[in-house]
Design a protein around this motif. Structure first.
Motif, PDB file in Angstrom:
ATOM      1  N   LEU A  26      23.415 -27.084  18.065  1.00 53.38           N
ATOM      2  CA  LEU A  26      21.970 -27.205  18.275  1.00 53.38           C
ATOM      3  C   LEU A  26      21.539 -26.645  19.618  1.00 53.38           C
ATOM      4  O   LEU A  26      20.530 -25.929  19.706  1.00 53.38           O
ATOM      5  CB  LEU A  26      21.530 -28.665  18.162  1.00 53.38           C
ATOM      6  N   ILE A  27      22.272 -26.952  20.677  1.00 49.22           N
ATOM      7  CA  ILE A  27      21.856 -26.485  22.003  1.00 49.22           C
ATOM      8  C   ILE A  27      21.986 -24.964  22.101  1.00 49.22           C
ATOM      9  O   ILE A  27      21.124 -24.295  22.667  1.00 49.22           O
ATOM     10  CB  ILE A  27      22.609 -27.213  23.155  1.00 49.22           C
ATOM     11  N   LEU A  28      23.056 -24.405  21.521  1.00 50.31           N
ATOM     12  CA  LEU A  28      23.192 -22.954  21.519  1.00 50.31           C
ATOM     13  C   LEU A  28      22.103 -22.305  20.660  1.00 50.31           C
ATOM     14  O   LEU A  28      21.540 -21.278  21.035  1.00 50.31           O
ATOM     15  CB  LEU A  28      24.591 -22.535  21.031  1.00 50.31           C
ATOM     16  N   PHE A  29      21.813 -22.924  19.535  1.00 52.19           N
ATOM     17  CA  PHE A  29      20.748 -22.432  18.667  1.00 52.19           C
ATOM     18  C   PHE A  29      19.410 -22.431  19.412  1.00 52.19           C
ATOM     19  O   PHE A  29      18.696 -21.433  19.421  1.00 52.19           O
ATOM     20  CB  PHE A  29      20.666 -23.288  17.406  1.00 52.19           C
ATOM     21  N   LEU A  30      19.071 -23.552  20.036  1.00 52.86           N
ATOM     22  CA  LEU A  30      17.786 -23.658  20.743  1.00 52.86           C
ATOM     23  C   LEU A  30      17.735 -22.700  21.937  1.00 52.86           C
ATOM     24  O   LEU A  30      16.667 -22.181  22.268  1.00 52.86           O
ATOM     25  CB  LEU A  30      17.543 -25.092  21.202  1.00 52.86           C
ATOM     26  N   TYR A  31      18.874 -22.468  22.567  1.00 52.98           N
ATOM     27  CA  TYR A  31      18.893 -21.575  23.720  1.00 52.98           C
ATOM     28  C   TYR A  31      18.712 -20.116  23.297  1.00 52.98           C
ATOM     29  O   TYR A  31      17.966 -19.373  23.920  1.00 52.98           O
ATOM     30  CB  TYR A  31      20.201 -21.747  24.489  1.00 52.98           C
ATOM     31  N   PHE A  32      19.392 -19.701  22.223  1.00 52.67           N
ATOM     32  CA  PHE A  32      19.363 -18.294  21.837  1.00 52.67           C
ATOM     33  C   PHE A  32      18.231 -17.943  20.870  1.00 52.67           C
ATOM     34  O   PHE A  32      17.898 -16.787  20.711  1.00 52.67           O
ATOM     35  CB  PHE A  32      20.705 -17.882  21.234  1.00 52.67           C
ATOM     36  N   PHE A  33      17.636 -18.933  20.201  1.00 56.18           N
ATOM     37  CA  PHE A  33      16.550 -18.658  19.270  1.00 56.18           C
ATOM     38  C   PHE A  33      15.242 -19.263  19.736  1.00 56.18           C
ATOM     39  O   PHE A  33      14.596 -20.001  19.040  1.00 56.18           O
ATOM     40  CB  PHE A  33      16.905 -19.181  17.865  1.00 56.18           C
ATOM     41  N   ARG A  34      14.855 -18.940  20.959  1.00 52.63           N
ATOM     42  CA  ARG A  34      13.596 -19.472  21.510  1.00 52.63           C
ATOM     43  C   ARG A  34      12.459 -18.755  20.938  1.00 52.63           C
ATOM     44  O   ARG A  34      11.835 -18.002  20.823  1.00 52.63           O
ATOM     45  CB  ARG A  34      13.611 -19.408  23.019  1.00 52.63           C
ATOM     46  N   LEU A  93       5.418 -21.233  20.875  1.00 55.63           N
ATOM     47  CA  LEU A  93       5.526 -21.101  22.341  1.00 55.63           C
ATOM     48  C   LEU A  93       6.736 -20.239  22.688  1.00 55.63           C
ATOM     49  O   LEU A  93       7.871 -20.689  22.607  1.00 55.63           O
ATOM     50  CB  LEU A  93       5.683 -22.473  22.991  1.00 55.63           C
ATOM     51  N   ASN A  94       6.503 -19.016  23.102  1.00 50.27           N
ATOM     52  CA  ASN A  94       7.616 -18.122  23.443  1.00 50.27           C
ATOM     53  C   ASN A  94       8.129 -18.341  24.860  1.00 50.27           C
ATOM     54  O   ASN A  94       9.262 -18.013  25.172  1.00 50.27           O
ATOM     55  CB  ASN A  94       7.186 -16.659  23.270  1.00 50.27           C
ATOM     56  N   GLU A  95       7.296 -18.897  25.730  1.00 48.90           N
ATOM     57  CA  GLU A  95       7.691 -19.076  27.135  1.00 48.90           C
ATOM     58  C   GLU A  95       8.337 -20.436  27.403  1.00 48.90           C
ATOM     59  O   GLU A  95       8.692 -20.749  28.527  1.00 48.90           O
ATOM     60  CB  GLU A  95       6.477 -18.892  28.054  1.00 48.90           C
ATOM     61  N   PHE A  96       8.531 -21.231  26.366  1.00 44.40           N
ATOM     62  CA  PHE A  96       9.077 -22.580  26.534  1.00 44.40           C
ATOM     63  C   PHE A  96      10.532 -22.514  27.000  1.00 44.40           C
ATOM     64  O   PHE A  96      11.342 -21.782  26.443  1.00 44.40           O
ATOM     65  CB  PHE A  96       8.992 -23.348  25.208  1.00 44.40           C
ATOM     66  N   GLU A  97      10.850 -23.287  28.033  1.00 48.46           N
ATOM     67  CA  GLU A  97      12.213 -23.352  28.577  1.00 48.46           C
ATOM     68  C   GLU A  97      12.802 -24.734  28.337  1.00 48.46           C
ATOM     69  O   GLU A  97      12.127 -25.747  28.551  1.00 48.46           O
ATOM     70  CB  GLU A  97      12.202 -23.078  30.089  1.00 48.46           C
ATOM     71  N   LEU A  98      14.046 -24.757  27.914  1.00 48.73           N
ATOM     72  CA  LEU A  98      14.737 -26.048  27.752  1.00 48.73           C
ATOM     73  C   LEU A  98      15.047 -26.629  29.121  1.00 48.73           C
ATOM     74  O   LEU A  98      15.395 -25.891  30.048  1.00 48.73           O
ATOM     75  CB  LEU A  98      16.035 -25.861  26.977  1.00 48.73           C
ATOM     76  N   PRO A  99      14.963 -27.950  29.266  1.00 46.80           N
ATOM     77  CA  PRO A  99      15.288 -28.559  30.569  1.00 46.80           C
ATOM     78  C   PRO A  99      16.780 -28.423  30.892  1.00 46.80           C
ATOM     79  O   PRO A  99      17.621 -28.401  29.996  1.00 46.80           O
ATOM     80  CB  PRO A  99      14.910 -30.031  30.385  1.00 46.80           C
ATOM     81  N   GLN A 100      17.070 -28.334  32.172  1.00 46.64           N
ATOM     82  CA  GLN A 100      18.451 -28.219  32.660  1.00 46.64           C
ATOM     83  C   GLN A 100      19.294 -29.433  32.265  1.00 46.64           C
ATOM     84  O   GLN A 100      20.499 -29.323  32.096  1.00 46.64           O
ATOM     85  CB  GLN A 100      18.435 -28.058  34.188  1.00 46.64           C
ATOM     86  N   SER A 101      18.651 -30.572  32.084  1.00 41.69           N
ATOM     87  CA  SER A 101      19.401 -31.790  31.746  1.00 41.69           C
ATOM     88  C   SER A 101      20.070 -31.687  30.375  1.00 41.69           C
ATOM     89  O   SER A 101      21.045 -32.391  30.108  1.00 41.69           O
ATOM     90  CB  SER A 101      18.485 -33.013  31.812  1.00 41.69           C
ATOM     91  N   PHE A 102      19.582 -30.796  29.498  1.00 41.32           N
ATOM     92  CA  PHE A 102      20.279 -30.570  28.231  1.00 41.32           C
ATOM     93  C   PHE A 102      21.671 -29.993  28.484  1.00 41.32           C
ATOM     94  O   PHE A 102      22.615 -30.282  27.761  1.00 41.32           O
ATOM     95  CB  PHE A 102      19.490 -29.635  27.314  1.00 41.32           C
ATOM     96  N   LEU A 103      21.800 -29.166  29.521  1.00 40.07           N
ATOM     97  CA  LEU A 103      23.114 -28.618  29.881  1.00 40.07           C
ATOM     98  C   LEU A 103      24.057 -29.747  30.296  1.00 40.07           C
ATOM     99  O   LEU A 103      25.217 -29.789  29.879  1.00 40.07           O
ATOM    100  CB  LEU A 103      22.988 -27.591  31.003  1.00 40.07           C
ATOM    101  N   TRP A 104      23.541 -30.671  31.111  1.00 38.68           N
ATOM    102  CA  TRP A 104      24.375 -31.787  31.553  1.00 38.68           C
ATOM    103  C   TRP A 104      24.790 -32.670  30.374  1.00 38.68           C
ATOM    104  O   TRP A 104      25.932 -33.133  30.303  1.00 38.68           O
ATOM    105  CB  TRP A 104      23.663 -32.606  32.618  1.00 38.68           C
ATOM    106  N   SER A 105      23.874 -32.887  29.450  1.00 43.04           N
ATOM    107  CA  SER A 105      24.224 -33.705  28.289  1.00 43.04           C
ATOM    108  C   SER A 105      25.274 -32.998  27.437  1.00 43.04           C
ATOM    109  O   SER A 105      26.154 -33.649  26.865  1.00 43.04           O
ATOM    110  CB  SER A 105      22.989 -34.054  27.460  1.00 43.04           C
ATOM    111  N   THR A 106      25.230 -31.677  27.386  1.00 41.87           N
ATOM    112  CA  THR A 106      26.232 -30.911  26.634  1.00 41.87           C
ATOM    113  C   THR A 106      27.605 -31.073  27.268  1.00 41.87           C
ATOM    114  O   THR A 106      28.600 -31.299  26.564  1.00 41.87           O
ATOM    115  CB  THR A 106      25.828 -29.418  26.576  1.00 41.87           C
ATOM    116  N   ILE A 107      27.667 -30.979  28.575  1.00 43.96           N
ATOM    117  CA  ILE A 107      28.948 -31.163  29.281  1.00 43.96           C
ATOM    118  C   ILE A 107      29.490 -32.566  29.023  1.00 43.96           C
ATOM    119  O   ILE A 107      30.678 -32.744  28.732  1.00 43.96           O
ATOM    120  CB  ILE A 107      28.775 -30.896  30.794  1.00 43.96           C
TER     121      ILE A 107
END
Length: 193
Positions: free
Chosen positions: A185-193, A48-62
């Motif tokens: 992991l979050i940076l990996f998932l964000y940049f290697f979609r 799935l190339n169009e898959f977007e991570l949910p915004q709540s992952f950003l909040w969990s990172t913070i």
């Protein structure tokens, strides 16, 4: 304390730190293997190339980064003999850890609400990989929460003070590693979609 007791303490501390680092290295190897498999699998036609991570992952990172900060400040407070401040910071770290877990489950529910499933006939290789990466991290995080509970318990038993911080340092190292691992992991998932 004589010289042999002192050298025995140093050797014991060194061996405990080495054991922790062996464990951390094995966890790094696990996630290196999983993320390598993710990269290789991106070439599959069903990816799935169009898959977007949910915004709540950003909040969990913070939240998890804040937890590393509060744990660091708790250590400083213990070394400065500010026990009340250290207690509040340790409890704050635990609360942030629980919030992180809640954000993770909320993120999973967002992904499912968007029609992406992790397992079963409606799942995809993309979402299954995300599920595996996050769940394996959550398992390590649960170990980290147990470590935080032990740190809090020992703090209230007044076992940590300047010159007697080995247990705290080991626990804090593990917690900071778990935090760093999520950031990776979050940076990996964000940049290697």
């Amino acid at each position: 304390m004589d010289l042999t007791e002192d050298s025995l303490e140093v050797k014991t501390a060194r061996s405990k730190k080495m054991m922790l680092w062996f464990g951390i290295i094995s966890m790094v190897m696990t996630f290196a293997g999983l993320t390598s498999a993710y990269v290789v699998s991106k070439n599959r036609p069903d990816w799935l190339n169009e898959f977007e991570l949910p915004q709540s992952f950003l909040w969990s990172t913070i939240v998890i980064l804040l937890s590393s900060g509060t744990l660091y400040l708790a250590k400083k407070s213990i070394l400065q003999n500010k026990r009340k401040n250290a207690s509040a910071l340790l409890l704050g770290t635990l609360i942030l850890a629980v919030l992180f877990v809640l954000f993770q489950f909320y993120s999973f529910s967002e992904i499912i609400a968007n029609g992406y499933y992790f397992t079963g006939s409606e799942s995809s290789i993309t979402t299954s990989f995300i599920y595996i990466l996050v769940v394996v991290h959550l398992i390590h995080l649960m170990a980290g929460i147990i470590v935080l509970l032990v740190l809090i318990y020992n703090h209230f038993k007044q076992r940590y003070q300047a010159g007697q911080m080995l247990g705290f340092e080991l626990g804090a190292t593990f917690w900071h590693f778990v935090d760093f691992l999520w950031l990776y992991l979050i940076l990996f998932l964000y940049f290697f979609r």
